[in-house]
Design an enzyme around this catalytic site. Structure first.
Site: not given
Ligand code: GTP
Ligand code: MG
Length: 377
Positions: A95, A144, A194-195, A97, A92-93, A115
């Protein structure tokens, strides 16, 4: 050594599981709690229903089935390359998305003619490989649970798993879970650390933690690609995509576009105006508008088909994802679909499937704890 699950055999022969069991027990086969039949039993059953068992070159078939369980022996000589289907997972969180959004924006939305992107849970992007744009399909798995359910039903939709791990947080419970899912499904893993733009980011520590749970980074001599990215800023995302395409190339993903379509439902819902909506990933063959489908326990004729941008399309080839309308019911995520010749066949197969599932549910209740979910080859 190659066998077949009873439910699969029942599905293929369009008969009830109980009928097969009855037939076998009459012939003295001991089948208490057995879910998989060996080759000889499969042959015996098929002979009874006058269905031929094709068996040419078992090694090649086995190898092929490992890569795409939707392939049949008849496809062997007509295989062409298909785009990889990639799933992004992680805690969760961390990254997921943001990463998917970045990939879609940089690779999809730019070419969109004003569009509004319609979410169908699957996105096709073009990734340049040696200067040539090549298609890659991303699945937006809805949590999940759905992925687990799909996996448990034996559906193997994903070719590659990107697991996102935030560099400021490290390996967390859902990271472990995602890794376990990918490993159980035999899907290659690519780690996106990530991050890395964030204060407190410690990519080295993430690699350390991952190597302790059996994923050794390539740069430390192991075989798991780990790319340090910032999904927010788009940093190194191109490198991540290149790695995806490289891993895909090694897999030699193939399908036969020149046959009836088969694949898996990845999402479905009931739309008040349009009726049942289902997002399908085609894993073999080509899906056409007007095709008649069996889709889990649902069936129907495709009235309209939309691509990932909400545009009407008439065809969808291997690895493509489309949303369709025209089913009589809402199928389940993870259900398999297949196009068939006529509506009566579709109805019958869907009903047989519904019966088989009912029996399976009853059996599962009766033998609580003993029943294993259908195996993933
Ligand atoms: P769930 O869907 O809830 O599991 O989360 P997720 O994995 O999809 O994470 P999401 O993309 O929603 O990102 C969570 C938060 O992290 C958001 O506030 C993002 O802006 C932030 N974030 C994601 N990627 C990066 C990054 O590369 N750098 C920084 N600084 N923040 C990021
Ligand atoms: Mg998210």
């Amino acid at each position: 050594t190659e066998g077949m699950d009873i439910d699969e055999l029942a599905y293929q022969l369009a008969v009830g599981e109980s009928e097969i069991l009855r037939f076998l027990s009459v012939r003295g086969a001991m089948l208490d709690n057995v879910q998989t039949l060996d080759k000889d039993l499969v042959k015996m059953v098929c002979m009874e229903y006058e269905v031929e068992v094709l068996e040419s070159d078992p090694v090649r078939v086995e190898e092929m089935a490992k890569k795409n369980e939707f392939l049949d022996v008849e496809d062997l000589d007509k295989l062409v390359a298909r785009p990889p289907i990639v799933t992004i997972m992680g805690h969760v969180d961390h990254g997921k998305t943001t990463l998917l959004d970045y990939i879609r924006k940089s690779k999809v939305v730019a070419s969109e003619a004003g569009g509004i992107t319609q979410g169908i849970g699957a996105y096709q992007v073009l990734v340049p490989v040696d200067g040539n744009p090549q298609a890659c399909v991303f699945l937006d798995t809805p949590g999940h649970e759905a992925f687990g359910a799909m996996r448990a039903r034996g559906a193997k939709v994903t070719d590659i798993c990107i697991i996102v791990v935030a560099a400021d947080d490290g390996v967390r419970p859902q990271t472990n879970e995602a890794i376990a899912h990918a490993k159980a499904a035999g899907v290659p893993i690519i780690i996106a650390i990530n991050k890395v733009d964030k204060e407190g980011a410690n990519p080295e520590r993430v690699m350390q933690e991952l190597s302790q749970i059996g994923l050794m980074p390539e740069m430390w001599g192991g075989d798991t690609p780990m790319i340090q990215i910032s999904a927010l800023k788009g940093e190194n995302v191109d490198e991540l995509l290149e790695t995806v395409m490289l891993v895909a190339e090694l897999q030699e993903l193939k399908a036969n576009p020149d046959r009836n379509a088969k694949g898996t439902v990845i999402e479905a819902c009931l739309d008040k105006a349009k009726g049942p909506l289902a997002t399908l990933v085609v894993q073999n063959g080509t899906l056409n508008k007007g095709d008649i489908l069996v889709c889990g326990e649902a069936f129907g004729k495709i009235r309209a088909m939309y691509d990932d941008r909400g545009s009407l399309v008439d065809q969808a080839g291997p690895s493509n994802a489309v949303q369709i309308i025209g089913l009589n019911n809402v199928p389940l995520a993870g259900d398999e679909f297949e196009s068939v010749d006529d509506l009566d066949v579709a109805r019958e197969r869907a009903n047989t499937r519904a019966d088989a599932m009912r029996i399976e549910r009853i059996n599962a209740k009766a033998g609580e704890g003993k029943v294993t979910l259908s195996s993933i080859a």
